[in-house]
Design a protein around this motif. Structure first.
Motif, PDB file in Angstrom:
ATOM      1  N   SER A  95      -5.331   5.508   5.531  1.00 32.66           N
ATOM      2  CA  SER A  95      -6.002   4.483   4.722  1.00 32.66           C
ATOM      3  C   SER A  95      -5.344   3.122   4.907  1.00 32.66           C
ATOM      4  O   SER A  95      -6.027   2.094   4.921  1.00 32.66           O
ATOM      5  N   ILE A  96      -4.026   3.096   5.086  1.00 32.15           N
ATOM      6  CA  ILE A  96      -3.328   1.831   5.335  1.00 32.15           C
ATOM      7  C   ILE A  96      -3.758   1.248   6.674  1.00 32.15           C
ATOM      8  O   ILE A  96      -4.023   0.052   6.786  1.00 32.15           O
ATOM      9  N   LEU A 114       1.759   1.913  -3.403  1.00 30.97           N
ATOM     10  CA  LEU A 114       0.635   2.488  -4.144  1.00 30.97           C
ATOM     11  C   LEU A 114       0.321   3.919  -3.708  1.00 30.97           C
ATOM     12  O   LEU A 114      -0.676   4.492  -4.128  1.00 30.97           O
ATOM     13  N   LYS A 115       1.204   4.471  -2.836  1.00 30.08           N
ATOM     14  CA  LYS A 115       1.093   5.857  -2.375  1.00 30.08           C
ATOM     15  C   LYS A 115      -0.142   6.103  -1.518  1.00 30.08           C
ATOM     16  O   LYS A 115      -0.690   7.208  -1.504  1.00 30.08           O
ATOM     17  N   LYS A 116      -0.578   5.105  -0.789  1.00 33.42           N
ATOM     18  CA  LYS A 116      -1.712   5.266   0.119  1.00 33.42           C
ATOM     19  C   LYS A 116      -1.269   6.050   1.354  1.00 33.42           C
ATOM     20  O   LYS A 116      -0.103   6.012   1.741  1.00 33.42           O
ATOM     21  N   THR A 117      -2.196   6.710   1.991  1.00 36.40           N
ATOM     22  CA  THR A 117      -1.894   7.460   3.209  1.00 36.40           C
ATOM     23  C   THR A 117      -1.804   6.502   4.399  1.00 36.40           C
ATOM     24  O   THR A 117      -2.345   5.400   4.359  1.00 36.40           O
ATOM     25  N   ILE A 151       4.439   9.215   0.414  1.00 37.60           N
ATOM     26  CA  ILE A 151       3.493   9.317   1.518  1.00 37.60           C
ATOM     27  C   ILE A 151       3.944  10.367   2.528  1.00 37.60           C
ATOM     28  O   ILE A 151       5.119  10.435   2.872  1.00 37.60           O
ATOM     29  N   LEU A 185       0.822  -1.210   0.000  1.00 38.74           N
ATOM     30  CA  LEU A 185       0.000   0.000   0.000  1.00 38.74           C
ATOM     31  C   LEU A 185       0.859   1.264   0.000  1.00 38.74           C
ATOM     32  O   LEU A 185       0.487   2.270  -0.613  1.00 38.74           O
ATOM     33  N   GLU A 228      -7.254  -0.149   6.247  1.00 39.93           N
ATOM     34  CA  GLU A 228      -7.307  -1.322   5.367  1.00 39.93           C
ATOM     35  C   GLU A 228      -6.644  -2.562   5.975  1.00 39.93           C
ATOM     36  O   GLU A 228      -7.100  -3.683   5.763  1.00 39.93           O
TER      37      GLU A 228
END
Length: 106
Positions: free
Chosen positions: A61-62, A55-58, A104, A52, A65
């Motif tokens: 959000s990580i 995938l440049k998720k914050t 990130i 994640l 998830e």
């Protein structure tokens, strides 16, 4: 490199055994015998956190998830950014069409 810290006969034997696994079923059986469910879940969670991040998720959000703590996410982030490059290498093999430059911010 921190690799030197983990090198040794026992680690070498373990890694050779992992490299001898022939398929997913053998892998499941081996890790089921070797690790507790919690240990396997922790390893899997860390790898998904790296995915994640890739995938440049914050962080938020990580966390939502994966259920990982911000401390775990930060630890994986440090390894991803400053480690041996193998998170990105392995994720690149699994997901060759994904972007691999995390940007990130916490």
């Amino acid at each position: 490199m921190q690799i030197e810290k983990i090198k040794g006969n026992q680690t070498e034997q373990l890694f050779k055994a992992v490299l001898e696994l022939k398929n997913m079923e053998e892998c499941y059986k081996f890790f089921d015998d070797l690790c507790t469910i919690s240990e396997i879940q922790s390893l899997a969670q860390r790898f998904e956190v790296a995915h994640l991040l890739r995938l440049k998720k914050t962080y938020e959000s990580i966390k939502k998830e994966t259920g990982a703590s911000t401390a775990t996410i930060s630890r994986v982030r440090r390894a991803y950014d400053y480690g041996n490059g193998t998170y990105d290498e392995m994720l690149g093999r699994l997901y060759p069409d994904e972007n691999s430059t995390p940007t990130i911010k916490e």
